[in-house]
Write a protein that holds these residues in place. Structure first.
Motif, PDB file in Angstrom:
ATOM      1  N   THR A 160       8.048  -1.335 -20.646  1.00 33.64           N
ATOM      2  CA  THR A 160       6.802  -1.831 -21.239  1.00 33.64           C
ATOM      3  C   THR A 160       5.720  -1.965 -20.178  1.00 33.64           C
ATOM      4  N   LEU A 161       6.091  -2.411 -18.977  1.00 31.19           N
ATOM      5  CA  LEU A 161       5.133  -2.475 -17.879  1.00 31.19           C
ATOM      6  C   LEU A 161       4.659  -1.083 -17.476  1.00 31.19           C
ATOM      7  N   LEU A 162       5.555  -0.102 -17.523  1.00 29.30           N
ATOM      8  CA  LEU A 162       5.145   1.275 -17.247  1.00 29.30           C
ATOM      9  C   LEU A 162       4.081   1.727 -18.244  1.00 29.30           C
ATOM     10  N   MET A 203       8.266   8.496 -10.878  1.00 30.60           N
ATOM     11  CA  MET A 203       8.734   7.921  -9.618  1.00 30.60           C
ATOM     12  C   MET A 203       8.956   6.415  -9.759  1.00 30.60           C
ATOM     13  N   LEU A 204       8.063   5.760 -10.496  1.00 30.06           N
ATOM     14  CA  LEU A 204       8.204   4.320 -10.691  1.00 30.06           C
ATOM     15  C   LEU A 204       9.427   4.005 -11.545  1.00 30.06           C
ATOM     16  N   TYR A 205       9.700   4.844 -12.545  1.00 27.27           N
ATOM     17  CA  TYR A 205      10.900   4.662 -13.368  1.00 27.27           C
ATOM     18  C   TYR A 205      12.160   4.809 -12.520  1.00 27.27           C
ATOM     19  N   ILE A 206      12.196   5.835 -11.685  1.00 25.19           N
ATOM     20  CA  ILE A 206      13.371   6.076 -10.841  1.00 25.19           C
ATOM     21  C   ILE A 206      13.575   4.935  -9.849  1.00 25.19           C
ATOM     22  N   ALA A 207      12.476   4.364  -9.361  1.00 28.62           N
ATOM     23  CA  ALA A 207      12.581   3.317  -8.342  1.00 28.62           C
ATOM     24  C   ALA A 207      12.848   1.933  -8.916  1.00 28.62           C
ATOM     25  N   GLN A 208      12.329   1.627 -10.129  1.00 34.19           N
ATOM     26  CA  GLN A 208      12.375   0.265 -10.631  1.00 34.19           C
ATOM     27  C   GLN A 208      13.280   0.064 -11.838  1.00 34.19           C
ATOM     28  N   VAL A 209      13.373   1.072 -12.699  1.00 40.24           N
ATOM     29  CA  VAL A 209      14.104   0.882 -13.955  1.00 40.24           C
ATOM     30  C   VAL A 209      15.535   1.399 -13.845  1.00 40.24           C
ATOM     31  N   ALA A 227      15.462  -3.952 -18.512  1.00 37.36           N
ATOM     32  CA  ALA A 227      14.978  -2.581 -18.328  1.00 37.36           C
ATOM     33  C   ALA A 227      13.900  -2.244 -19.354  1.00 37.36           C
ATOM     34  N   SER A 228      14.068  -2.726 -20.587  1.00 37.13           N
ATOM     35  CA  SER A 228      13.071  -2.470 -21.625  1.00 37.13           C
ATOM     36  C   SER A 228      11.738  -3.113 -21.273  1.00 37.13           C
ATOM     37  N   LEU A 229      11.779  -4.307 -20.701  1.00 40.91           N
ATOM     38  CA  LEU A 229      10.539  -4.968 -20.285  1.00 40.91           C
ATOM     39  C   LEU A 229       9.843  -4.186 -19.174  1.00 40.91           C
ATOM     40  N   LYS A 230      10.636  -3.592 -18.280  1.00 42.85           N
ATOM     41  CA  LYS A 230      10.035  -2.807 -17.204  1.00 42.85           C
ATOM     42  C   LYS A 230       9.405  -1.524 -17.737  1.00 42.85           C
ATOM     43  N   GLN A 253      15.265   6.884 -23.210  1.00 41.11           N
ATOM     44  CA  GLN A 253      14.508   7.689 -24.157  1.00 41.11           C
ATOM     45  C   GLN A 253      13.071   7.205 -24.292  1.00 41.11           C
ATOM     46  N   ARG A 254      12.868   5.894 -24.268  1.00 43.88           N
ATOM     47  CA  ARG A 254      11.502   5.357 -24.308  1.00 43.88           C
ATOM     48  C   ARG A 254      10.701   5.822 -23.103  1.00 43.88           C
TER      49      ARG A 254
END
Length: 209
Positions: A46-48, A62-68, A41-44, A95-96
C-alpha cells in the motif's frame, strides 16, 4: 542471540530482535505468523502505491525487492508446512505488487518514457521458497557445511536398477507421512523435490556458495 520462550495464554512468542519475532499458536503452528507477515507485507505494498507518483516502474520493483519480499521470505523452512490457505496470502501480496508495477510500466510506455520495457513477472513466493529449501539442502548434503550437519537427510540405501527406474547415488530417504502437514514439512517435502531434481541435474557439480 539466544532465544527464549515465553509461555502465555494464547500465542507463544520466541523472543528475539523485534524484526525477527515469530509467533506460534497454542498448537505449535505458524499459521498466526503467516497472517501477521501477510498483513505487514500488504501494508508495505500500500505504501508502494502511495509512492507511485515519485518512482518509475524500475524504482518500485527495486523497492519491492528490498522492503517487501524479504519480509515474506524470512526463515521459510520453519513455516513452510503451514496450510496452503495461509501461504497463498503471501502470493496475493506479490500479485498486488506485480499489478501495480505493470500498470506504471504501461503508463510509461504510453508516454514513451520507457519504450521496450517488459512486463514485470515476479516468481511466486512458493517457487522462491522451494529454491531456498533445495539450496539449503544442497549445502548440507553435498557441500557439508559444518553448521548444517544436524539438518542432513539420510541417504537412500542403494537398490538394484530396473528398466524403468535408475538408481542415483544422491537419492534421499523420504520419511513416511501419516498427515498432510507432515508431508509439507522441510524434511519430507524437500527430500521429495530433491529426488526429482537429481534425476536431471548433477548436484555434485553444482556450487551454491
Amino acid at each position: 542471540m539466544a532465544l527464549y520462550v515465553a509461555l502465555v495464554y494464547g500465542p507463544v512468542w520466541f523472543k528475539a530482535p523485534k524484526e525477527f519475532e515469530a509467533p506460534m499458536d497454542s498448537k505449535l503452528l505458524f499459521d498466526c505468523h503467516q497472517e501477521i507477515v501477510a498483513r505487514k507485507a500488504s501494508l508495505k505494498v500500500t505504501l508502494l502505491r502511495r509512492m507511485k507518483h515519485l518512482l518509475n516502474a524500475d524504482g518500485l520493483l527495486m523497492l519491492y525487492i528490498a522492503q517487501v519480499r524479504p519480509l515474506m521470505e524470512y526463515a521459510p523452512l520453519t513455516w513452510m508446512s503451514s496450510a496452503r490457505c495461509h501461504l497463498i496470502q503471501l502470493d496475493r501480496v506479490r500479485q498486488r505488487a506485480t499489478r501495480l508495477i505493470n500498470s506504471i510500466r504501461k503508463k510509461e510506455q504510453r508516454q514513451q518514457l520507457h519504450q521496450g520495457g517488459d512486463h514485470c513477472q515476479l516468481y511466486t513466493v512458493e517457487h522462491r521458497r522451494s529454491v531456498s529449501a533445495l539450496t539449503f539442502l544442497h549445502k548440507a548434503q553435498v557441500q557439508h557445511e559444518p553448521h548444517m550437519e544436524d539438518l542432513m537427510v539420510p541417504w537412500r540405501s542403494m537398490e538394484r536398477n530396473t528398466r524403468s527406474v535408475l538408481t542415483s547415488n544422491f537419492l534421499l530417504e523420504i520419511l513416511r507421512s501419516h498427515t498432510s502437514r507432515h508431508q509439507r514439512t522441510f524434511f519430507t517435502r524437500t527430500a521429495a523435490m530433491w529426488n526429482s531434481f537429481t534425476a536431471d541435474v548433477h548436484v555434485q557439480q553444482m556450487n551454491t556458495h
